[in-house]
Design a protein around this motif. Structure first.
Motif, mmCIF file in Angstrom:
data_model
loop_
_atom_site.group_PDB
_atom_site.id
_atom_site.type_symbol
_atom_site.label_atom_id
_atom_site.label_comp_id
_atom_site.label_asym_id
_atom_site.label_seq_id
_atom_site.Cartn_x
_atom_site.Cartn_y
_atom_site.Cartn_z
ATOM 1 N N ASN A 274 0.785 -1.237 0.000
ATOM 2 C CA ASN A 274 0.000 0.000 0.000
ATOM 3 C C ASN A 274 0.819 1.291 0.000
ATOM 4 O OD1 ASN A 274 -2.571 -1.356 0.143
ATOM 5 N ND2 ASN A 274 -2.101 -1.841 2.273
ATOM 6 N N ASN B 269 1.167 4.358 -10.256
ATOM 7 C CA ASN B 269 -0.208 3.864 -10.148
ATOM 8 C C ASN B 269 -0.169 2.340 -10.198
ATOM 9 O OD1 ASN B 269 -2.911 3.248 -10.260
ATOM 10 N ND2 ASN B 269 -3.376 4.528 -12.027
ATOM 11 N N LYS B 270 -0.404 1.706 -9.059
ATOM 12 C CA LYS B 270 -0.272 0.252 -8.956
ATOM 13 C C LYS B 270 -1.235 -0.488 -9.892
ATOM 14 C CE LYS B 270 0.892 0.796 -4.038
ATOM 15 N NZ LYS B 270 0.710 2.270 -4.009
ATOM 16 N N LYS B 271 -2.339 0.162 -10.217
ATOM 17 C CA LYS B 271 -3.333 -0.490 -11.073
ATOM 18 C C LYS B 271 -2.859 -0.644 -12.520
ATOM 19 C CE LYS B 271 -7.251 1.155 -8.307
ATOM 20 N NZ LYS B 271 -8.504 1.969 -8.306
ATOM 21 N N ASP B 272 -1.750 0.005 -12.844
ATOM 22 C CA ASP B 272 -1.226 -0.089 -14.211
ATOM 23 C C ASP B 272 -0.532 -1.423 -14.473
ATOM 24 O OD1 ASP B 272 -2.127 2.420 -14.783
ATOM 25 O OD2 ASP B 272 -0.199 3.422 -14.448
ATOM 26 N N ASN C 249 3.112 -7.910 -4.893
ATOM 27 C CA ASN C 249 2.453 -6.638 -4.583
ATOM 28 C C ASN C 249 3.448 -5.482 -4.509
ATOM 29 O OD1 ASN C 249 -0.283 -7.632 -4.222
ATOM 30 N ND2 ASN C 249 0.475 -8.661 -2.392
ATOM 31 N N LYS D 195 4.657 -3.861 -7.786
ATOM 32 C CA LYS D 195 3.706 -2.916 -8.389
ATOM 33 C C LYS D 195 3.898 -1.528 -7.771
ATOM 34 C CE LYS D 195 0.227 -6.467 -9.349
ATOM 35 N NZ LYS D 195 -1.107 -7.014 -9.003
ATOM 36 N N SER D 196 4.122 -1.497 -6.470
ATOM 37 C CA SER D 196 4.377 -0.226 -5.793
ATOM 38 C C SER D 196 5.699 0.383 -6.242
ATOM 39 C CB SER D 196 4.388 -0.428 -4.275
ATOM 40 O OG SER D 196 3.161 -0.943 -3.810
ATOM 41 N N ASP E 31 0.007 -5.662 -14.061
ATOM 42 C CA ASP E 31 -0.629 -6.968 -13.905
ATOM 43 C C ASP E 31 0.424 -8.015 -14.240
ATOM 44 O OD1 ASP E 31 -2.067 -9.322 -13.984
ATOM 45 O OD2 ASP E 31 -3.728 -8.496 -15.159
#
Length: 719
Positions: free
Chosen positions: A344, A657-660, A376, A379-380, A662
């Protein structure tokens, strides 16, 4: 004459005397006292046998004797609030709980020279799948002795060899006993505080807490510490970051004009050398070099090789090294920052920085993606790709793996499939694993003699290191053939020690000494740090530095400005760099003096010095310790408070932006395929779609059906 010597009583006779005493008055009280003595005895013995607490002087020795007693009384006194056989079982249960905690810490300390924390225990799901083999190698038969008394007590109760006190004791007596435990704890804390002021507020070393207060008290302290870390994000405010950024700004150093930007626009290979220590460079066994390929790379005229470079990890070990390498932030005092905060938090990480400057960023690791919470955390950090175990078909074959993932030769060869598809310039981090505790590898892959220290943990270390070196040599040969070598900068670093200081007799043999001092153990914390570029002015650099300095040093070479970044390391190439190396536990090393395990040494000659005998040291020690405490505290605040989320004044970097991202295999492969069309700058695209994989040659017996012992192409020439 011989009649003067009394016959030594048998165990049966001794037990009968003890039983008569316990039977005649207050059986439950005597059973309580017996358990307190047993818990104290095994804790005290293990303090000396399995922990290196560094108790010096009468006061510290007394505290080491005293500190197991208060919590033993407090916990075991709970049994006094019950009656009948239940009270006996409660006492045994609390003896067992304390014994399990002691046993677990003995095992953990043996490998990591530290004590278990709530953070490490909570990260079990992230790391536990690989620990069983390591634990099996750590355990000694004598460790189980901590449970012998419990087994005996259970048998005595079950077979009714003890008189059960049906009435129990008065409630007033039970309360007074518990109070006694707390009173002794306060006495212990009072003496400890007088001997070391600020013990609970300024200490970063868990050894101090255990030495002064006790193993059980450490557990409570650590639980509070972990709770405070969790709550710190709620309490954090923008002003906290403002104060820290002012401090960081004062630590910024001018760039080295000779090096700044010389590697700009090149591919970057970050090669993570698992558990690899500096002493292995140029080290020989039976007149053979352990790491001939790395030695050649180390001495190359275009390689900057730092020979006074230290690991600075804490309990997070490899994950701490990654946190420093990617962010110039220290790991936490307890647990793993990547596990606890990686999902996070906001970071200013190298992958994100380079991604925003046109780089493709990718991490490669032949183990499960969740290990150390990488799936996780990456991604951060801003990784475009994460090639984990799912991407490697060979990873499903048991004999292709060793403990923590794919064997290095297979892993690196299989990674070439994805490396050749990365649009250039790219940043690729390759995490090797074969040279990982317990340093075991199958016979088919052994092509180097073990050392002969007699320590099974240590003697295989050179064999797995040699295997890693062979894998590295194969990768370099491929990159040269594929046309990637000359247009890339290579960064190699060891993440942490491979042989812990709990193997001192073996370390002494490896170093050719009769015994090792704390100075020698400090030198044993050195790990390699090398940077190679085709046009880079290299050489052996004696500058003192640590893993926290890797990011600003690399950014200098890549010509990336870092003026607005919150980093606690410094550019080791700067002409103003002074070489102060904080260790995670509060120790420190400078070019003149060092502090290690509460002792001070002259860094250049290894002579022990004291604050009273050296006025220059006293001045340096005060200012250096203040600096070390400050940077560790500030770095902790940045992570635990997620303070970088408040940084809105950056013009050269925007939050990831972590949502970018996958990391599912299907998604990653589709994106790579599409990139060959939208950004045809990869080796594969430039080669008109023709793969370079046939250029990768490995002697891995799993792939070739041969034995490494009969197919060792590594050099063994003398330097």
């Amino acid at each position: 004459m011989f009649n003067r010597f009394k016959k030594i009583p048998s165990l049966k006779t001794i037990w009968q005397k003890i039983k008569r005493t316990m039977d005649t008055s207050a059986p439950l009280v005597w059973f309580f006292v017996l358990n307190v003595v047993l818990v104290w005895f095994k804790t005290f013995v293990n303090y000396h046998m399995n922990f290196n607490l560094g108790a010096e002087g009468a006061t510290q020795q007394f505290l080491l004797f005293l500190n197991p007693i208060p919590t033993a009384i407090i916990f075991l006194s709970i049994a006094l609030y019950f009656r009948g056989v239940v009270s006996y079982w409660v006492a045994i249960a609390f003896n067992l709980i304390q014994s399990i905690w002691l046993f677990a810490n003995v095992l953990y300390y043996r490998e990591f020279s530290d004590f278990l924390s709530m953070g490490i225990l909570s990260s079990g799901s992230s790391t536990g799948n690989n620990l069983s083999k390591s634990i099996a190698a750590i355990i000694h038969w004598s460790d189980y002795m901590v449970f012998v008394d419990i087994i005996i007590l259970i048998l005595l109760v079950v077979f009714k060899q003890l008189t059960i006190d049906r009435k129990g004791v008065q409630k007033k007596f039970a309360i007074l006993t518990t109070i006694l435990g707390f009173a002794l704890m306060l006495v212990d804390f009072g003496i400890a505080s007088a001997d070391r002021s600020g013990l609970l507020t300024r200490s970063f070393d868990n050894n101090y807490i255990v030495k002064y207060l006790g193993l059980n008290e450490y557990a409570v302290f650590n639980a509070v510490q972990t709770y405070n870390q969790t709550e710190s994000r709620k309490r954090a405010k923008p002003a906290d970051l403002t104060k820290i950024k002012k401090f960081v700004a004062t630590q910024k150093l001018p760039d080295n004009i000779q090096y700044y930007g010389t590697q700009k626009g090149k591919n970057v290979f970050m090669i993570h050398l698992e558990s690899f220590q500096q002493f292995l460079i140029d080290y020989k066994v039976d007149n053979r070099e352990v790491t001939p390929n790395l030695n050649k790379f180390y001495h190359d005229q275009h390689t900057l090789s730092f020979d006074n470079f230290y690991n600075q990890v804490g309990q997070g070990k490899t994950s701490d090294a990654e946190m420093m390498q990617e962010n110039s932030l220290y790991g936490l005092a307890t647990g793993s920052a990547m596990v606890k905060y990686g999902t996070n938090n906001t970071f200013e990480s190298l992958p994100g920085i380079l991604d925003q400057r046109g780089y493709t960023t990718a991490a490669f690791h032949g183990d499960v993606a969740s290990f150390w919470n990488r799936d996780n955390t990456y991604k951060s950090f801003g990784y475009n790709y994460f090639f984990s175990k799912a991407y490697y078909p060979n990873a499903s074959k048991p004999n292709f793996n060793v403990g923590y993932g794919l064997k290095d030769k297979i892993f690196l060869q299989d990674s070439a499939k994805y490396i050749e598809q990365l649009p250039q310039p790219f940043y690729a981090k390759l995490i090797t694993v074969t040279n990982h505790y317990p340093y075991e590898i199958d016979k088919a892959n052994i092509s180097f003699p073990a050392t002969t220290t007699g320590d099974n943990t240590v003697d295989g270390y050179v064999q797995t290191a040699h295997y890693l070196d062979q894998a590295f040599g194969e990768l370099m040969t491929y990159l040269q053939k594929a046309g990637l070598y000359d247009n890339s900068v290579f960064v190699l670093y060891g993440d942490h020690y491979g042989i812990s200081e709990n193997h001192q007799p073996a370390i002494a043999q490896l170093l050719g000494k009769d015994k090792v001092t704390n100075y020698d153990l400090a030198q044993f914390q050195k790990v390699p740090f090398m940077i190679h570029g085709n046009n880079l002015k290299g050489g052996i650099n004696h500058t003192y530095g640590g893993e926290i300095d890797m990011l600003p040093t690399l950014l200098d070479l890549l010509g990336v400005p870092d003026d607005n970044m919150t980093m606690f390391g410094q550019d080791m190439l700067s002409p103003k760099y002074e070489g102060v190396v904080p260790m995670r536990n509060g120790n420190w090393i400078t070019p003149k003096y060092m502090k290690y395990n509460n002792q001070y040494f002259n860094t250049t000659n290894g002579q022990q010095v004291t604050l009273d005998s050296d006025s220059e040291l006293k001045k340096i020690a005060t200012t250096t310790q203040d600096y070390v405490n400050k940077v560790l505290s500030y770095s902790d605040a940045v992570i635990t408070g997620d303070l970088l989320r408040f940084d809105t004044g950056r013009s050269d970097f925007h939050p990831v932006n972590k949502k970018d991202f996958d990391y599912k295999k299907s998604t990653g492969l589709d994106r790579l395929k599409e990139a060959q069309k939208t950004n045809p700058s990869s080796v594969l695209a430039k080669n008109n779609g023709k793969s370079t994989l046939d250029m990768y040659k490995t002697d891995a017996p799993e792939l070739n059906g041969t034995s490494a012992a009969n197919n060792d192409n590594s050099s063994s020439s003398s330097k």
